[in-house]
Every structure is written in C-alpha cells, then in structure tokens.
Design an enzyme around this catalytic site. Sequence first.
Site, PDB file in Angstrom:
ATOM      1  CG  ASP A  49      -1.826  -1.287   1.822  1.00 24.59           C
ATOM      2  OD1 ASP A  49      -2.508  -1.705  -0.030  1.00 24.59           O
ATOM      3  OD2 ASP A  49      -2.183  -1.571   2.540  1.00 24.59           O
ATOM      4  CE  LYS A  50       2.716   0.881   4.449  1.00 25.99           C
ATOM      5  NZ  LYS A  50       2.898   1.081   5.761  1.00 25.99           N
TER       6      LYS A  50
END
Length: 431
Positions: free
Chosen positions: A221-222
């Site tokens: 998700d980064k």
Amino acid sequence: MTEPDPASPDNRHPTRAASPTAPATPGGAPPDGGWRYEPSRALALWDEREVEAAVEVLRSRSLFRYYGPRAPRHVDAFEAAFAERTGCPYAVGVSSGTAALTAALVGLGIPEGAEVVIPAVTFVGSVSAVVAARGVPVFADIDDSLTLDPAALESAVTERTWGVLPVHLNNAAADMDPLLRVAERHGLRVVEDAAQAAGVNYRGRPAGSLGDAGAFSFQQDKNLTAGEGGAVTLRDAAAHQRVVRFQDQGGQFSTSRGPGRGGPEPEGEAEVAPFLGCNLRMTELAGAILTVQLDRLDGMNRRLREVARRVRASVSDLPLEWRQLPDEEGSGGDLTALLGSRLQARRFTAALHAEGVPAHTLYQGRTVTSNPAVRDGRTAWGVRWERPPRMRTSEGIIGRSVTVGLGAAMTEADVEGLTSAVRKAAEESLR
Ligand SMILES: *Cc1c(COP(=O)(O)O)cnc(C)c1O
C-alpha cells in the site's frame, strides 16, 4: 471491546487498494462495481517496466543480493538512488518497514530497556519494532496535524528516554523542527517512521534525512512497493555499518566484494566487528522493481498533492476542517478532514461511499494503545510494560478523521467526480 482485525485495511495503511470484489471497508461497503477509481499509489502506476525488471532478474538467476551466477546489482543500485533521493549519505535496503525501524534502532545503539516515545496514532509496526530492538515504547499524544505533539513529547521524557520515533502519517511530514528541538534538549535519538512517506519533504528536506535515521516501508500500500520491502536511511558511518551487519547475520561473511559485504568500513570506528545479527535482507527482485518506481515517485506525489489541493479549494466555502499539514508543499497528497464529531465522521464516510469514493476513519478511530497487546504490554518475551493511560486527546482527534483515498492513476474525470462527490457528501453530513 472488539479486537481490531489485524487484516483490516485500516490497520495497515490509510490508502487501501480496492477492487470490485474487495471486502467492505469498516463503516460501509463500496457501491456495486467498486470505487470510482483505484485508491492505490505505486501499485496503480505499475506497468511493463516492473514486469521487465523482474523478468530480467529471474532470467539472470541472481536473486540474492550478495552473489549469484551473474553479479547482482539491483539492491546496490536502489540503495544508491534512494540515498540520493532522501539526501542521506547512506541507505540500506531491507525486507520490510518493521525491519527497517528495528535495524535503525539497533544501528543507533539502543540500550536494552531504553524508552522510545511513539505517537499514540500509528501502525502497530512502530511498536513491534521498538520491542524487537529490546526497547520499551512510551506513548504521547498527537495534535491536529495527526502527528506527534512536541509538547506531549516533552512531557513524556524521563531519565529512561533514549529516543523518539515521529511518524510521518499519510504522506505528510510531522512537524519536525519543534520535535528536533525537544529531542536535542534531552539528548534523544530520532528515528523517523517514514513508512508512509517515501518522497515526502519537510521544509525542503526529505523525510528520512531529518533525524538520526529514517525507516521506509515498501509494502503493497505504500508510495513505493515490491509487495514487501523497506529501507533505512542514515547519516552516521558507524551506524550505517551496524545496520549493514545487522540485516546480514551480523556481517559474518566476507566475499569477493570485500569484508563485511557492506563495502568499505568507516575509518577509525571502533564498533564494527561482526556480531550476531538477523537476516532482514532485500532480494534482487525487490531492488529491481523499486528502482523502476523511484523514477515515478516525485511525479506521483506532486500530482496527488495537486489533486488534494484542488479538492480542498473547491469546497472552501463549506465549513469543512482539514488536517493542518506542517508542510503542505512537501506533502505527498493527503486529504484528511477532521469532522465535528465521531458521528459526523461516520456520516461523511458513508455519504462518500455512497458516491463511490473510498474513505475511512484513520485506524478505525483507535489509538495504537487500544490494541490489546500494546495495551497489556504483551510481547513474545512476556509482559514488558504496564498499561499505558488512555490517550483521550489522540482518540478524540483520530475518531473525527476521515481520509479520502486518492489514486495515483486518477484521470481528470476522476478528479472532477471526486470534487463533486466531496461537496455533496459534505453538504449532506454537515447539515
Ligand atoms: C506500513 C507501516 C509500517 C510497517 O511497514 P511493514 O513494511 O508493513 O513492516 C510501520 N509504520 C508505519 C507508520 C506504517 O504505515
């Protein structure tokens, strides 16, 4: 009280990736057909370049960073490029953000039992890392910036405090100058938890270069992702050498590349003899994929910052309060509103969902201290601390938060749609 679901997207990262088949977010289901746009960052921009980079590594049969049939080079190249982007003399690729935080603390020489001040609002990995490094977490409140309140840090300091771990939440830096002043006054080490902030700046200085060390995550998700991965950024040569050793079994090995596999050792430094470490190494596959993405990072953050700014400007006539960013210009695009109450936050979230817009209350409105293991001090080595006080200030702020998920591949039509959806949802829920 219900147990927070560790698999819940809210316990991982504020901008979850959704798909039409994704399970409902806490507090509301996406409408039929999913969100208007994919609310992910690096993943949304993933293209053939990642595929080619990965295939090249697979064909070379050299997936290990230190040797292989063909001389490996991708993790080395990524480290050099990431060090340059973060304005740090050193960067070390590792296996996760939690590994990066742990290695940073170890590299800076955290003594056993030393206290590290952590903001009450963060991902549980910040706490796990302090525990893994044999430290003791102490919690302090956030302010309306959603990051550590310098005054709360000041009051959390005792004679046992060794360091502080400011968290750059949601792609925006913590207000580092006042935090650094408190840290300096008390001789604290500063490890920036920049897991959510690759490419973010604070007053012209990159996140990860402000404290003694920075820790980044490259989980799915980064801002940069290889599915898993992390990096430590450092300023001190000896600390760098200890991190290089720690992530590679303590630096027991010498290879054709020289002693310690970490390149040249710092001159005149005493504490660089090999020790017993860990294996937190990054794979060549991750290094290759991340190197590709690094080229897109600044453009992506610029675009998302612009989108966030446009949305805020378009509803500036409404009494909607937005998170106070310590440095808007350096942020990677965050759109978090602070509503008048928890109820209003729930209504606003539901109204956004009804418009097909991804949105959620950060960490489901819970401080990290309400995690049962954190609250009870339960570690793999037994109970290690007494129940921290209830963090009511942080709870009050976080419970009223609504983060609107942005997507790196949003089209102009998506931005227009988002803008009118935010207006409609705000008009409904602020009534
Ligand atoms: C994601 C995250 C971490 C942990 O990163 P992993 O790569 O999942 O280990 C730590 N701190 C914060 C604030 C995070 O968002």
